[in-house]
Design a protein around this motif. Sequence first.
Motif, mmCIF file in Angstrom:
data_model
loop_
_atom_site.group_PDB
_atom_site.id
_atom_site.type_symbol
_atom_site.label_atom_id
_atom_site.label_comp_id
_atom_site.label_asym_id
_atom_site.label_seq_id
_atom_site.Cartn_x
_atom_site.Cartn_y
_atom_site.Cartn_z
ATOM 1 N N THR A 255 27.888 38.886 34.790
ATOM 2 C CA THR A 255 28.248 39.179 36.201
ATOM 3 C C THR A 255 28.955 40.131 36.430
ATOM 4 N N ASP A 256 29.487 40.309 37.676
ATOM 5 C CA ASP A 256 30.397 41.765 37.895
ATOM 6 C C ASP A 256 31.385 41.705 37.357
ATOM 7 N N ARG A 257 31.861 40.721 36.689
ATOM 8 C CA ARG A 257 33.209 40.345 35.845
ATOM 9 C C ARG A 257 33.014 40.280 34.596
ATOM 10 N N PHE A 276 35.455 36.856 31.052
ATOM 11 C CA PHE A 276 36.022 37.924 31.767
ATOM 12 C C PHE A 276 36.384 39.148 31.124
ATOM 13 N N ARG A 278 37.799 42.982 30.167
ATOM 14 C CA ARG A 278 38.755 44.042 30.761
ATOM 15 C C ARG A 278 37.974 45.505 31.076
ATOM 16 N N LEU A 280 35.355 45.495 32.857
ATOM 17 C CA LEU A 280 35.088 45.493 34.367
ATOM 18 C C LEU A 280 36.060 45.168 35.145
ATOM 19 N N GLU A 281 37.248 45.358 34.830
ATOM 20 C CA GLU A 281 38.361 45.503 36.059
ATOM 21 C C GLU A 281 38.160 46.536 37.030
ATOM 22 N N ALA A 283 35.889 45.959 39.246
ATOM 23 C CA ALA A 283 34.578 45.873 40.132
ATOM 24 C C ALA A 283 34.547 45.225 41.375
ATOM 25 N N TRP A 304 42.414 41.546 41.204
ATOM 26 C CA TRP A 304 42.302 43.025 40.821
ATOM 27 C C TRP A 304 42.009 43.072 39.258
ATOM 28 N N MET A 306 41.866 41.639 35.210
ATOM 29 C CA MET A 306 41.274 40.653 34.340
ATOM 30 C C MET A 306 42.368 39.512 34.448
ATOM 31 N N THR A 309 42.210 37.728 37.620
ATOM 32 C CA THR A 309 40.617 37.077 37.930
ATOM 33 C C THR A 309 40.714 35.699 37.233
#
Length: 385
Positions: A255-257, A276, A278, A280-281, A283, A304, A306, A309
Amino acid sequence: MLSGWNKMPPKWDYPPMSMNEPTMVIEDGVIPRRVRRPLDLVRLVGAVAAIAAILTFATIAVETVSGLDADVADSASKLPSFVALIVGVTSGFSQLLLPTGLAVTMLNARRGRLLAEATSAFIVAAILAVVLTSVARSASSQDFWFALAGTKDRTFDPLQPLLSGIFAFVTVSRLRGSIARISATILALTLLADLISGNFTVAAQAVSVLIGWAIGLAFRYAIGTPTVRPRGIAIANLLTASGFPINVLRATGSTDRGRRYAAVTTIGERIQVVVFDRDLEGAGVLPRWWRILRLRDEDALGGWSMRETVERAALMAYAGNEAGAPVPRLRLVKTLGSDAAVLAYDWVDGPTFETMVKTEEEITDEMLDSAWSGLEQLHKHGIAH
């Protein structure tokens, strides 16, 4: 045990395994060796904007900047001479020893490629500082030069190529742990020594630091940086230690996260695992900012950082269950070191509408009624728009 996708049947039809058998982890393609971190791009834009803001302010508010430099110089002059000497000597040696020490550390860790990238960033940042100094010397206004250099003498070099290079080197190295703390202390001493010496203005120091940081971030985003995402076996071990002894953990996609996994416990229970990362923080930051501006509303895209999220995902799951909506029950929320967070949900059998459309399966009226009823429950409780 790491295995390929073709080693397991496509559906969940494997029998439960015993507690004594090793955990099977299948995660081809979900953990790249290098990653472009979205947060690096955001920071790069911020660094460039900060350089422009500092230079603009220094040009417009010359007297204010000059007054700040005078105050700093006056405060430094009141320090005992031996303190200034110690700080200066320590800073001078540190600027030479820090890159050397980091280079040796990376060579010992067999990270030759990262060392080459950090060295390249050092060279580019130092050259850029020299070029910008030359351009400012020949083309800038008198006020701009005075704000940057603190003197009208255009033979003076206001920017510090060595300092810019060191910051670029450290940024690309992406230090962690005790090495990062030691490096931060050395760099802080360097900046303090320069301020005490009075040879450089606050604006010039800030620009020198930001040039190095920006070049380091540009290198990191352009060519990627080694990922620190924990492997699937670490996720399986965390789940096992948390009361979900895992026999099979299979990646189902990125995923994007972060990542998604499907897991089977030793008693045959199925679990959906969301990770999740970190790395990808940040994204989707541009769509997020656009949504905030357009709707004049709080960020509704998952936070914004991790941590934000994870908190948002957990809150949505708990709220959905409390509302009686047909959403998977959240079973576990845990961090995995400082680089990832793991959420485990009940497994929900059945395909998604998207999958059914692609495979041309029939979507019945009963399915649509059930889906819209679930969404209505979320609407009534203010969970979904």
